[in-house]
Design a protein around this motif. Sequence first.
Motif, PDB file in Angstrom:
ATOM      1  N   ALA A 194     -13.929  21.358 -23.608  1.00 49.58           N
ATOM      2  CA  ALA A 194     -13.929  21.423 -22.149  1.00 49.58           C
ATOM      3  C   ALA A 194     -13.880  22.871 -21.677  1.00 49.58           C
ATOM      4  N   PHE A 195     -14.623  23.133 -20.617  1.00 51.34           N
ATOM      5  CA  PHE A 195     -14.532  24.389 -19.881  1.00 51.34           C
ATOM      6  C   PHE A 195     -13.748  24.123 -18.604  1.00 51.34           C
ATOM      7  N   THR A 196     -12.819  25.021 -18.270  1.00 46.93           N
ATOM      8  CA  THR A 196     -12.082  24.916 -17.014  1.00 46.93           C
ATOM      9  C   THR A 196     -12.357  26.157 -16.180  1.00 46.93           C
ATOM     10  N   PHE A 197     -12.971  25.958 -15.014  1.00 48.71           N
ATOM     11  CA  PHE A 197     -13.239  27.032 -14.066  1.00 48.71           C
ATOM     12  C   PHE A 197     -12.096  27.039 -13.050  1.00 48.71           C
ATOM     13  N   ASP A 198     -11.222  28.024 -13.119  1.00 48.76           N
ATOM     14  CA  ASP A 198     -10.096  28.152 -12.195  1.00 48.76           C
ATOM     15  C   ASP A 198     -10.500  29.107 -11.076  1.00 48.76           C
ATOM     16  N   VAL A 199     -10.682  28.556  -9.877  1.00 55.61           N
ATOM     17  CA  VAL A 199     -11.226  29.348  -8.780  1.00 55.61           C
ATOM     18  C   VAL A 199     -10.222  30.382  -8.295  1.00 55.61           C
ATOM     19  N   ALA A 200      -8.952  30.005  -8.169  1.00 58.27           N
ATOM     20  CA  ALA A 200      -7.937  30.942  -7.676  1.00 58.27           C
ATOM     21  C   ALA A 200      -7.772  32.126  -8.621  1.00 58.27           C
ATOM     22  N   GLU A 201      -7.736  31.853  -9.922  1.00 57.46           N
ATOM     23  CA  GLU A 201      -7.552  32.902 -10.915  1.00 57.46           C
ATOM     24  C   GLU A 201      -8.867  33.575 -11.302  1.00 57.46           C
ATOM     25  N   ARG A 202      -9.972  32.935 -10.923  1.00 54.48           N
ATOM     26  CA  ARG A 202     -11.307  33.442 -11.276  1.00 54.48           C
ATOM     27  C   ARG A 202     -11.459  33.603 -12.791  1.00 54.48           C
ATOM     28  N   THR A 203     -11.052  32.574 -13.502  1.00 52.43           N
ATOM     29  CA  THR A 203     -11.157  32.574 -14.960  1.00 52.43           C
ATOM     30  C   THR A 203     -11.927  31.347 -15.423  1.00 52.43           C
ATOM     31  N   ILE A 204     -12.552  31.482 -16.591  1.00 53.57           N
ATOM     32  CA  ILE A 204     -13.244  30.370 -17.236  1.00 53.57           C
ATOM     33  C   ILE A 204     -12.646  30.224 -18.632  1.00 53.57           C
ATOM     34  N   LYS A 205     -12.005  29.100 -18.883  1.00 49.89           N
ATOM     35  CA  LYS A 205     -11.337  28.868 -20.167  1.00 49.89           C
ATOM     36  C   LYS A 205     -12.095  27.815 -20.963  1.00 49.89           C
ATOM     37  N   LEU A 206     -12.284  28.081 -22.248  1.00 42.92           N
ATOM     38  CA  LEU A 206     -12.950  27.129 -23.132  1.00 42.92           C
ATOM     39  C   LEU A 206     -11.951  26.598 -24.156  1.00 42.92           C
ATOM     40  N   ASP A 207     -11.805  25.276 -24.205  1.00 46.37           N
ATOM     41  CA  ASP A 207     -11.060  24.604 -25.272  1.00 46.37           C
ATOM     42  C   ASP A 207     -12.099  23.944 -26.169  1.00 46.37           C
ATOM     43  N   TYR A 208     -12.195  24.437 -27.405  1.00 46.62           N
ATOM     44  CA  TYR A 208     -13.292  24.071 -28.302  1.00 46.62           C
ATOM     45  C   TYR A 208     -12.740  23.390 -29.552  1.00 46.62           C
ATOM     46  N   ASN A 209     -13.332  22.250 -29.897  1.00 50.71           N
ATOM     47  CA  ASN A 209     -12.908  21.483 -31.070  1.00 50.71           C
ATOM     48  C   ASN A 209     -14.113  21.233 -31.973  1.00 50.71           C
ATOM     49  N   GLU A 210     -14.020  21.686 -33.203  1.00 50.86           N
ATOM     50  CA  GLU A 210     -15.140  21.552 -34.137  1.00 50.86           C
ATOM     51  C   GLU A 210     -14.837  20.464 -35.152  1.00 50.86           C
ATOM     52  N   ARG A 211     -15.801  19.580 -35.367  1.00 55.07           N
ATOM     53  CA  ARG A 211     -15.643  18.517 -36.351  1.00 55.07           C
ATOM     54  C   ARG A 211     -16.200  18.971 -37.713  1.00 55.07           C
ATOM     55  N   TYR A 212     -15.673  18.383 -38.765  1.00 57.24           N
ATOM     56  CA  TYR A 212     -16.246  18.640 -40.084  1.00 57.24           C
ATOM     57  C   TYR A 212     -15.918  17.469 -41.000  1.00 57.24           C
ATOM     58  N   THR A 213     -16.757  17.277 -42.009  1.00 58.95           N
ATOM     59  CA  THR A 213     -16.542  16.255 -43.023  1.00 58.95           C
ATOM     60  C   THR A 213     -15.990  16.918 -44.267  1.00 58.95           C
ATOM     61  N   SER A 214     -14.894  16.403 -44.755  1.00 61.32           N
ATOM     62  CA  SER A 214     -14.295  16.970 -45.972  1.00 61.32           C
ATOM     63  C   SER A 214     -14.392  15.965 -47.112  1.00 61.32           C
ATOM     64  N   SER A 215     -14.326  16.473 -48.327  1.00 61.37           N
ATOM     65  CA  SER A 215     -14.349  15.596 -49.500  1.00 61.37           C
ATOM     66  C   SER A 215     -13.414  16.173 -50.549  1.00 61.37           C
ATOM     67  N   GLU A 216     -12.883  15.295 -51.397  1.00 59.33           N
ATOM     68  CA  GLU A 216     -12.027  15.700 -52.507  1.00 59.33           C
ATOM     69  C   GLU A 216     -12.652  15.220 -53.809  1.00 59.33           C
ATOM     70  N   THR A 217     -12.660  16.082 -54.786  1.00 58.61           N
ATOM     71  CA  THR A 217     -13.261  15.743 -56.076  1.00 58.61           C
ATOM     72  C   THR A 217     -12.179  15.616 -57.135  1.00 58.61           C
ATOM     73  N   PHE A 218     -12.220  14.540 -57.897  1.00 56.29           N
ATOM     74  CA  PHE A 218     -11.264  14.325 -58.981  1.00 56.29           C
ATOM     75  C   PHE A 218     -12.048  14.118 -60.271  1.00 56.29           C
ATOM     76  N   SER A 219     -11.526  14.628 -61.340  1.00 55.05           N
ATOM     77  CA  SER A 219     -12.160  14.448 -62.652  1.00 55.05           C
ATOM     78  C   SER A 219     -11.121  13.909 -63.610  1.00 55.05           C
ATOM     79  N   HIS A 220     -11.483  12.859 -64.328  1.00 60.80           N
ATOM     80  CA  HIS A 220     -10.555  12.218 -65.269  1.00 60.80           C
ATOM     81  C   HIS A 220     -11.258  12.007 -66.607  1.00 60.80           C
ATOM     82  N   GLU A 221     -10.546  12.185 -67.643  1.00 58.52           N
ATOM     83  CA  GLU A 221     -11.077  11.882 -68.973  1.00 58.52           C
ATOM     84  C   GLU A 221     -10.060  11.035 -69.699  1.00 58.52           C
ATOM     85  N   PHE A 222     -10.535   9.928 -70.249  1.00 63.82           N
ATOM     86  CA  PHE A 222      -9.646   8.989 -70.935  1.00 63.82           C
ATOM     87  C   PHE A 222     -10.098   8.776 -72.367  1.00 63.82           C
TER      88      PHE A 222
END
Length: 201
Positions: A173-201
Amino acid sequence: MNSRTSSLQNNPRLRGGFGRPATSVSPKSPATAPGSFHFRRIIMTDSQTTPEPAAGGAAFDRKQREYARRAEEIRAANKTVLFDALAAAGIETVTVLFDGYGDSGQIERIDVEPREGTIMLPSDRIEIARTIWESPEIERQTLTVHEAVETLVYDFLSQVHSGWEINDGAYGAFTFDVAERTIKLDYNERYTSSETFSHEF
């Protein structure tokens, strides 16, 4: 288009963000209440308009610094003309929600908070300056306040988070604050994670 699709993209409850817009918006939808606006402008990743590192890293870095310098030079003037129009209309804050993934992104909603009552964004037209990648020229456009807010949001995103709509994407979200004359960005980035396991029996 990138073929990588994450489980987050397939489950709207898990992927976070403000959700993807429906094909059409019902007039009774809460998001279309007075003071809220929906936009259907979709951006797609384009290799000709999205800056990509050239073979020479140093050359690309110079272009990036020059682009950032030009953007900084015009930012103050753009903010002044926009905030003047918002203040004259009696608006205190403007909140812009955006969301994107899978190589496309869009503005989801614009909320307007007036000093009193319920009002829309003014229909006034203002001049906005824009800097173009790899071009020393400053482009000037006369836009409605509505269009100017949308244009500046996309420009700011491309300047600080270029490619925000690629793969798992991002929302915020961007917030334009008119009184303060500021533009604030709240930024959220998504990502896919993975975990690798190795087993030997």
